[in-house]
Design an enzyme around this catalytic site. Structure first.
Site, PDB file in Angstrom:
ATOM      1  N   HIS A 137      11.418  16.014  58.504  1.00 50.78           N
ATOM      2  CA  HIS A 137      11.179  16.907  59.647  1.00 50.78           C
ATOM      3  C   HIS A 137      12.180  18.059  59.681  1.00 50.78           C
ATOM      4  O   HIS A 137      12.341  18.723  60.709  1.00 50.78           O
ATOM      5  CB  HIS A 137      11.217  16.111  60.954  1.00 50.78           C
TER       6      HIS A 137
ATOM      7  N   CYS B 197      12.478  36.380  53.855  1.00 53.74           N
ATOM      8  CA  CYS B 197      13.046  35.634  52.734  1.00 53.74           C
ATOM      9  C   CYS B 197      13.529  36.598  51.664  1.00 53.74           C
ATOM     10  O   CYS B 197      12.743  37.412  51.174  1.00 53.74           O
ATOM     11  CB  CYS B 197      11.987  34.706  52.168  1.00 53.74           C
TER      12      CYS B 197
END
Ligand code: APR
Length: 259
Positions: A131, A160
């Site tokens: 997670h 990014c």
């Protein structure tokens, strides 16, 4: 409170099962960090028990407006209900015992649902964070992770540096698919595993809760460590009703006595 005799007997049984196994893995949940001062989600003292489960459209909202998502996150408009517990938490005896199981060559990998970084802080090296991790960011394009500290947030949403994709918190949101790379790694590990230690999870959130079922279907054995009943208890070979901070160090001791 010291563990009672019947619990110690079950821990001895669990140690013998582990000793007979070839590829031991572990799955952990919020319960393992309760003794570090972090609330669980469900059951007594659970965050969702008090505030209700969040809606499942968190990720859809992010996808629709990633800039808005970041503005809200940075404005601290949404102060975390965990308060400072994450920042102040330290690994407990349960986390440290898993480090020892890895160092003994017993534990091949540890899959966690926790985002608190405590397994890594404790010293575990073969950790799969299903997670996500609260200290990281992730590109939703190429899945590259970045340390949150110091990441350039001068333009929102941040991009990014590798592929130009949108970067978000590494924590997997409700409604967000588990990142392909970590899911594939988890499935590969459970595919090899003939014994899984499941500690501190209610086992109600999928696909994490499906992992022990895969081990079981493959003929493997399941050891549960949880003070309360979980959705998994009915298929477990050994059930230890105790806190992980007490039971896992005791399990390490029992294993050492078998060698
Ligand atoms: N030691 C071991 N287990 C404990 C302890 C303890 N000291 N204290 C509580 N537990 C058990 C509870 O009995 C419960 O079964 O830990 C479990 C915690 O369950 P949840 O709060 O549901 O946490 P988890 O299973 O990790 O939740 C899965 O749900 O909300 C999402 O993304 C979130 O990763 C989380 C996922």
């Amino acid at each position: 409170m010291p563990l009672d005799d019947s619990t110690l007997t079950l821990i001895g049984e669990a140690a013998r099962l582990i000793k007979r196994s070839r590829y031991v893995t572990a799955l952990t949940g919020a319960g393992i960090s309760v003794e570090s001062g972090i609330r669980p989600f469900r059951g007594p003292g659970g965050l969702w028990t008090e505030f209700g489960e969040p809606s499942m459209d968190g990720y859809r909202t992010f996808e629709a407006n990633p800039r808005g998502y970041w503005e809200e996150m940075l404005s601290h408009a949404r102060k975390s209900r965990f308060g400072d517990s994450f920042r102040e938490a330290k690994p407990n005896a349960g986390h440290l015992a898993f480090v020892e199981l890895e160092a003994m060559g017993v534990l091949k990998s540890l899959i966690t649902q926790n985002i608190d970084d405590l397994h890594i802080e404790a010293g575990s090296t073969k950790v799969l964070e299903m997670h996500g991790n609260r200290l990281k960011l992730r590109c939703v394009g190429c899945n590259t992770r970045f340390p949150k500290a110091g990441f350039d947030l001068s333009t929102l949403p941040p991009r990014c540096p590798k592929c130009g994709g949108v970067v978000k918190d590494d924590i997997v949101m409700f409604g967000e698919p588990i990142p392909r790379d970590v899911l594939a790694a988890c499935q590969a590990e459970v595919g090899r595993s003939d014994c899984m230690i499941v500690a501190g999870t209610s086992a109600v959130v999928y696909p994490a809760a499906s992992l022990p079922l895969i081990v079981k279907d493959g003929g493997g054995v399941i050891i549960e460590i949880n003070p309360l009943e979980s959705d998994l208890s009915r298929i477990c070979d050994v059930v230890v009703r105790a806190s992980s901070g007490e039971a896992i160090p005791s399990l390490v001791g029992a294993l050492k006595r078998l060698t």
